[in-house]
Design a protein around this motif. Structure first.
Motif, mmCIF file in Angstrom:
data_model
loop_
_atom_site.group_PDB
_atom_site.id
_atom_site.type_symbol
_atom_site.label_atom_id
_atom_site.label_comp_id
_atom_site.label_asym_id
_atom_site.label_seq_id
_atom_site.Cartn_x
_atom_site.Cartn_y
_atom_site.Cartn_z
ATOM 1 N N ILE A 21 0.827 -1.206 0.000
ATOM 2 C CA ILE A 21 0.000 0.000 0.000
ATOM 3 C C ILE A 21 0.866 1.263 0.000
ATOM 4 O O ILE A 21 0.512 2.279 -0.605
ATOM 5 C CB ILE A 21 -0.946 -0.012 1.215
ATOM 6 N N GLY A 22 2.013 1.181 0.638
ATOM 7 C CA GLY A 22 2.885 2.351 0.705
ATOM 8 C C GLY A 22 3.812 2.520 -0.479
ATOM 9 O O GLY A 22 4.478 3.554 -0.600
ATOM 10 N N ALA A 23 3.854 1.528 -1.374
ATOM 11 C CA ALA A 23 4.763 1.595 -2.522
ATOM 12 C C ALA A 23 4.255 2.576 -3.576
ATOM 13 O O ALA A 23 3.050 2.752 -3.749
ATOM 14 C CB ALA A 23 4.927 0.215 -3.136
ATOM 15 N N ARG A 24 5.183 3.185 -4.280
ATOM 16 C CA ARG A 24 4.808 4.031 -5.404
ATOM 17 C C ARG A 24 4.265 3.178 -6.540
ATOM 18 O O ARG A 24 3.217 3.470 -7.120
ATOM 19 C CB ARG A 24 6.021 4.837 -5.891
ATOM 20 N N ASN A 25 4.997 2.108 -6.859
ATOM 21 C CA ASN A 25 4.571 1.132 -7.858
ATOM 22 C C ASN A 25 4.905 -0.263 -7.353
ATOM 23 O O ASN A 25 5.898 -0.463 -6.659
ATOM 24 C CB ASN A 25 5.285 1.346 -9.196
ATOM 25 N N VAL A 26 4.077 -1.240 -7.720
ATOM 26 C CA VAL A 26 4.347 -2.638 -7.437
ATOM 27 C C VAL A 26 4.509 -3.358 -8.766
ATOM 28 O O VAL A 26 3.703 -3.175 -9.682
ATOM 29 C CB VAL A 26 3.207 -3.290 -6.627
ATOM 30 N N PHE A 27 5.565 -4.154 -8.877
ATOM 31 C CA PHE A 27 5.814 -4.939 -10.084
ATOM 32 C C PHE A 27 5.796 -6.419 -9.696
ATOM 33 O O PHE A 27 6.384 -6.794 -8.674
ATOM 34 C CB PHE A 27 7.172 -4.599 -10.706
ATOM 35 N N THR A 28 5.129 -7.234 -10.489
ATOM 36 C CA THR A 28 5.136 -8.675 -10.236
ATOM 37 C C THR A 28 5.682 -9.392 -11.464
ATOM 38 O O THR A 28 5.521 -8.923 -12.593
ATOM 39 C CB THR A 28 3.727 -9.212 -9.922
ATOM 40 N N THR A 29 6.316 -10.545 -11.237
ATOM 41 C CA THR A 29 6.848 -11.319 -12.354
ATOM 42 C C THR A 29 6.992 -12.775 -11.953
ATOM 43 O O THR A 29 7.102 -13.105 -10.776
ATOM 44 C CB THR A 29 8.207 -10.757 -12.824
ATOM 45 N N ASN A 72 8.324 -12.379 -18.204
ATOM 46 C CA ASN A 72 9.661 -12.901 -17.969
ATOM 47 C C ASN A 72 10.584 -12.520 -19.127
ATOM 48 O O ASN A 72 10.270 -12.744 -20.289
ATOM 49 C CB ASN A 72 9.610 -14.424 -17.829
ATOM 50 N N GLY A 73 11.717 -11.900 -18.810
ATOM 51 C CA GLY A 73 12.656 -11.447 -19.825
ATOM 52 C C GLY A 73 12.515 -9.982 -20.169
ATOM 53 O O GLY A 73 13.380 -9.421 -20.860
ATOM 54 N N GLN A 74 11.432 -9.354 -19.707
ATOM 55 C CA GLN A 74 11.203 -7.939 -20.011
ATOM 56 C C GLN A 74 11.247 -7.066 -18.751
ATOM 57 O O GLN A 74 10.816 -5.911 -18.769
ATOM 58 C CB GLN A 74 9.849 -7.767 -20.706
ATOM 59 N N GLU A 75 11.789 -7.627 -17.680
ATOM 60 C CA GLU A 75 11.794 -6.889 -16.418
ATOM 61 C C GLU A 75 12.554 -5.576 -16.504
ATOM 62 O O GLU A 75 12.133 -4.562 -15.931
ATOM 63 C CB GLU A 75 12.413 -7.756 -15.299
ATOM 64 N N MET A 76 13.673 -5.567 -17.229
ATOM 65 C CA MET A 76 14.512 -4.379 -17.246
ATOM 66 C C MET A 76 13.858 -3.200 -17.946
ATOM 67 O O MET A 76 14.218 -2.047 -17.695
ATOM 68 C CB MET A 76 15.859 -4.703 -17.901
ATOM 69 N N ILE A 77 12.884 -3.473 -18.811
ATOM 70 C CA ILE A 77 12.148 -2.371 -19.444
ATOM 71 C C ILE A 77 11.439 -1.549 -18.376
ATOM 72 O O ILE A 77 11.478 -0.310 -18.388
ATOM 73 C CB ILE A 77 11.140 -2.925 -20.465
ATOM 74 N N HIS A 78 10.819 -2.238 -17.433
ATOM 75 C CA HIS A 78 10.102 -1.542 -16.360
ATOM 76 C C HIS A 78 11.060 -0.898 -15.362
ATOM 77 O O HIS A 78 10.736 0.130 -14.764
ATOM 78 C CB HIS A 78 9.198 -2.531 -15.632
ATOM 79 N N MET A 79 12.223 -1.488 -15.186
ATOM 80 C CA MET A 79 13.158 -0.974 -14.187
ATOM 81 C C MET A 79 13.785 0.356 -14.576
ATOM 82 O O MET A 79 14.454 0.996 -13.763
ATOM 83 C CB MET A 79 14.251 -2.006 -13.912
ATOM 84 N N HIS A 80 13.557 0.798 -15.810
ATOM 85 C CA HIS A 80 14.055 2.117 -16.210
ATOM 86 C C HIS A 80 13.399 3.234 -15.397
ATOM 87 O O HIS A 80 13.940 4.334 -15.296
ATOM 88 C CB HIS A 80 13.800 2.358 -17.709
ATOM 89 N N VAL A 81 12.218 2.946 -14.835
ATOM 90 C CA VAL A 81 11.509 3.981 -14.085
ATOM 91 C C VAL A 81 11.346 3.576 -12.616
ATOM 92 O O VAL A 81 10.504 4.125 -11.908
ATOM 93 C CB VAL A 81 10.122 4.259 -14.705
ATOM 94 N N SER A 82 12.131 2.622 -12.153
ATOM 95 C CA SER A 82 11.985 2.141 -10.781
ATOM 96 C C SER A 82 12.834 2.953 -9.819
ATOM 97 O O SER A 82 13.760 3.672 -10.215
ATOM 98 C CB SER A 82 12.377 0.665 -10.698
ATOM 99 N N ARG A 117 18.182 3.816 -7.140
ATOM 100 C CA ARG A 117 17.280 3.351 -8.193
ATOM 101 C C ARG A 117 16.772 1.930 -7.964
ATOM 102 O O ARG A 117 15.947 1.440 -8.713
ATOM 103 C CB ARG A 117 17.999 3.397 -9.556
ATOM 104 N N LYS A 118 17.238 1.294 -6.923
ATOM 105 C CA LYS A 118 16.911 -0.115 -6.710
ATOM 106 C C LYS A 118 15.618 -0.280 -5.913
ATOM 107 O O LYS A 118 15.477 0.234 -4.811
ATOM 108 C CB LYS A 118 18.057 -0.806 -5.967
ATOM 109 N N PRO A 119 14.641 -1.037 -6.432
ATOM 110 C CA PRO A 119 13.404 -1.295 -5.688
ATOM 111 C C PRO A 119 13.605 -2.367 -4.628
ATOM 112 O O PRO A 119 14.631 -3.063 -4.614
ATOM 113 C CB PRO A 119 12.448 -1.791 -6.789
ATOM 114 N N TYR A 120 12.646 -2.507 -3.750
ATOM 115 C CA TYR A 120 12.673 -3.566 -2.741
ATOM 116 C C TYR A 120 12.261 -4.867 -3.410
ATOM 117 O O TYR A 120 11.232 -4.937 -4.093
ATOM 118 C CB TYR A 120 11.716 -3.223 -1.606
ATOM 119 N N LEU A 121 13.059 -5.924 -3.239
ATOM 120 C CA LEU A 121 12.851 -7.184 -3.951
ATOM 121 C C LEU A 121 12.368 -8.281 -2.999
ATOM 122 O O LEU A 121 13.006 -8.560 -1.996
ATOM 123 C CB LEU A 121 14.156 -7.638 -4.617
#
Length: 266
Positions: A117-125, A153-163, A193-197
């Protein structure tokens, strides 16, 4: 004679290194069912050849044969449920929900819900059969107005440009190193730039568990010693459902339906 009896029978013949393998099997037999010789050897701190020699000394031609014997032994043992009544598939599915809840715990579910709830964005993969739970969680979070994006799967880094550090990544990975490249890149990403994993897995010896900030281990039909096979993805879907209960309670409302197109025209 089952696998545990065979190991006990040959215990006196083992070298100190092989005895370490035996100790690891007794401490966590389920980990041996979910891993390759490479992963097992690395987790114990011995060579692959030591693992192979151990399997042969206790009566098996190969590591694969040992895994089959170990699985048969675990399946023939009584369930972790103390009831002596035979379990139907439906009973086992219901028990899996409870086992998943117990494995994670209420406090951890609540803490993760707060983070979501507190995250700016949530990414799942997730890759392979681990993808459906990742997609399910993403769609469920969107219903609560949580900005969530499912990453193929394989496209994670595209989203990480804005993480960034205020973002959260939920990785569903049963036991394989499918996300090796992504996590290698994340390891070298600056903290700014690193999100919580978070990784949700079925293997305590997952080869990538040290590359994430939080590791969540879920049960399987093998670890719970059920007499019937249950698809491992089941506990991941149970995890998503239980997590969404915590999210909904903290969000303080019901899922928001999308406005129908014709209602905007009235």
């Amino acid at each position: 004679m089952d696998a545990f009896q065979q190991m006990s029978l040959h215990e006196a013949e083992l070298t100190p290194t092989e005895a370490r393998v035996l100790g690891a099997v007794r401490d966590n037999p389920e980990a041996f069912l979910q891993s390759s010789t490479t992963v097992v050897a690395k987790s114990i701190g011995v060579s692959q050849s030591a693992v192979s020699r151990f399997c042969q000394k206790v009566g098996y031609d190969s590591f694969g044969g040992f895994q089959m014997g170990l699985m048969a032994a675990l399946s023939s043992n009584t369930s972790r449920d103390e009831s002596t009544e035979p379990s139907s598939p439906v009973d086992c599915l219901c028990k899996m929900v409870r086992a998943t809840e117990n494995a994670v715990g209420e406090d951890r579910f609540n803490a993760l819900a707060d983070r979501i709830i507190g995250a700016r964005n949530v990414f799942t993969t997730g890759g392979g059969l681990s993808a459906p739970p990742a997609l399910t969680l993403s769609l469920d979070l969107l219903k609560y107005n949580v900005p969530c994006f499912f990453m193929e799967n394989g496209q994670e880094m595209i989203h990480m440009h804005v993480s960034g550090p205020e973002d959260l990544v939920m990785i569903f990975s049963s036991k394989n190193n499918t996300h090796q490249l992504f996590l290698d890149v994340m390891r070298d990403t600056p903290a700014s730039r690193k999100p919580y994993l978070v990784m949700v897995s079925h293997s305590s010896t997952h080869p990538l568990r040290k590359l994430v900030d939080e590791f969540i281990l879920l049960p399987t039909w093998q670890t719970e010693r059920y007499p019937v096979y249950i698809e491992p993805m089941t506990s991941m879907l149970d995890f998503c459902s239980l997590l969404m209960v915590a999210v909904s309670q903290k969000a303080g409302g019901r899922p928001q339906p999308l406005r129908a197109a014709d209602s905007r025209q009235s």
